[in-house]
Design a protein around this motif. Sequence first.
Motif, short mmCIF file in Angstrom:
data_model
loop_
_atom_site.label_atom_id
_atom_site.label_comp_id
_atom_site.label_asym_id
_atom_site.label_seq_id
_atom_site.Cartn_x
_atom_site.Cartn_y
_atom_site.Cartn_z
N GLY A 153 0.84 -1.20 0.00
CA GLY A 153 0.00 0.00 0.00
C GLY A 153 0.87 1.24 0.00
O GLY A 153 1.96 1.23 -0.56
N THR A 154 0.41 2.29 0.68
CA THR A 154 1.19 3.53 0.78
C THR A 154 1.01 4.15 2.15
O THR A 154 -0.11 4.28 2.63
N PRO A 155 2.11 4.54 2.80
CA PRO A 155 1.99 5.26 4.07
C PRO A 155 1.39 6.65 3.84
O PRO A 155 1.51 7.22 2.76
N THR A 156 0.76 7.17 4.88
CA THR A 156 0.23 8.53 4.84
C THR A 156 0.80 9.30 6.02
O THR A 156 0.56 8.94 7.18
N TYR A 157 1.55 10.34 5.72
CA TYR A 157 2.09 11.22 6.75
C TYR A 157 0.95 12.14 7.19
O TYR A 157 0.42 12.91 6.38
N ALA A 158 0.54 12.04 8.45
CA ALA A 158 -0.64 12.77 8.93
C ALA A 158 -0.56 14.27 8.70
O ALA A 158 -1.57 14.93 8.48
#
Length: 288
Positions: free
Chosen positions: A183-188
Motif C-alpha cells: 500500500g502507501t503510508p500517509t504522513y498525517a
Amino acid sequence: MFSVLVTGSNGQVGSEIKELSPDYPYKFFFTDKKELDITKLQDIEKFIVQNDIDAIINCAAYTAVDRAESEKERADEINHLAVQNLAKLSKEFSIKLIHISTDYVFDGTNHKPYTEKDATNPQNIYAKSKLDGEHAMIKANPHNSIIIRTSWVYSYYGVNFVKTMLRLGKEKGSLNVIFDQVGTPTYAKDLARTILEILPKIENEKVEVYNYTNEGVLSWYDFAKEIMKMAKLTCKINPIETAEYPTAAKRPHYSLLSKSKIKSTFGVTIPYWKDGLDDCLRRLGERR
C-alpha cells in the motif's frame, strides 16, 4: 469568522491540524472525548449551537484493529454511530463535514489502485464499523461534505509504525516485517494540510468520497527498511509473509488507493512517501 470543530483532536491527524491551525483563517475548536462525547447526539448539538460551528473535521476513531474483534460494540459506537450523529446534525444545521475513513473498507484482492467507485468488502470488525460510518453519513447526506479514505497513517504524534520501528530498531539486532501487504503510508501532516486547504473549496450536493495517501507504492518491509536507512540504524529487517505473523483481524494484502479524484477536483499536490518520512524523522530528531 468561520468556525471549525475538530473532533478527536489528540489523535495523529487531529494533532497535526492543531499544529498547522495558526496558518489558517478559521476559529478552531479542538475537542477530544473528555470535552465532547460524539456518541451523545445532544452533547454535539449543544456544542454546535453554543459555538456557532460552520464545519466539522471528524478525526475521532476507534483504531485498535485487532482489539475491535473483541470490542465490536465500542468500535461500532465510535466509527459508526458517532458518525451518524455528526452527519445528522451537519445536515440539520447546514454544516460542512469532513470524515476520515480507511483503505480497510476494501478486501485487498485488487491488482490495481482502488478508486472511490470500487466495491467495498470489509474483512474485519474495525473495517466494517468504518464502512457502516460511511454508509450512515451518505444516508444522512449533509451538503458540502466529504469522506476521505486514507491508509497506513503515521505522525510526529501518537503511537504508530514509524515510532515503533525506531524504538525496536534501537533495541534489537534484527526484526521480521511483513512484505506481502502492499500500500502507501500517509504522513498525517500532509493529510492535515490537504484537509485545511480543500475545506473552503468543498461544494457538493451529495456526500463525495475521496482517497488520500502519499504517492508511491511499497510493503511494510520496504517501509521499515527505509526508516532504518534514514535513521542510520543497523537493525536488519527480514521479510516475512502475513501467514508467519497471525493477527486477530484479517488485513488487506493490497490497499493501494488511486488519488486522481482528489487531485483533479481540488488541484491537490501530494508529496512522495519518502519526503513525508524524511520530514517526520527530522521533527522526531531521528534523521541521521
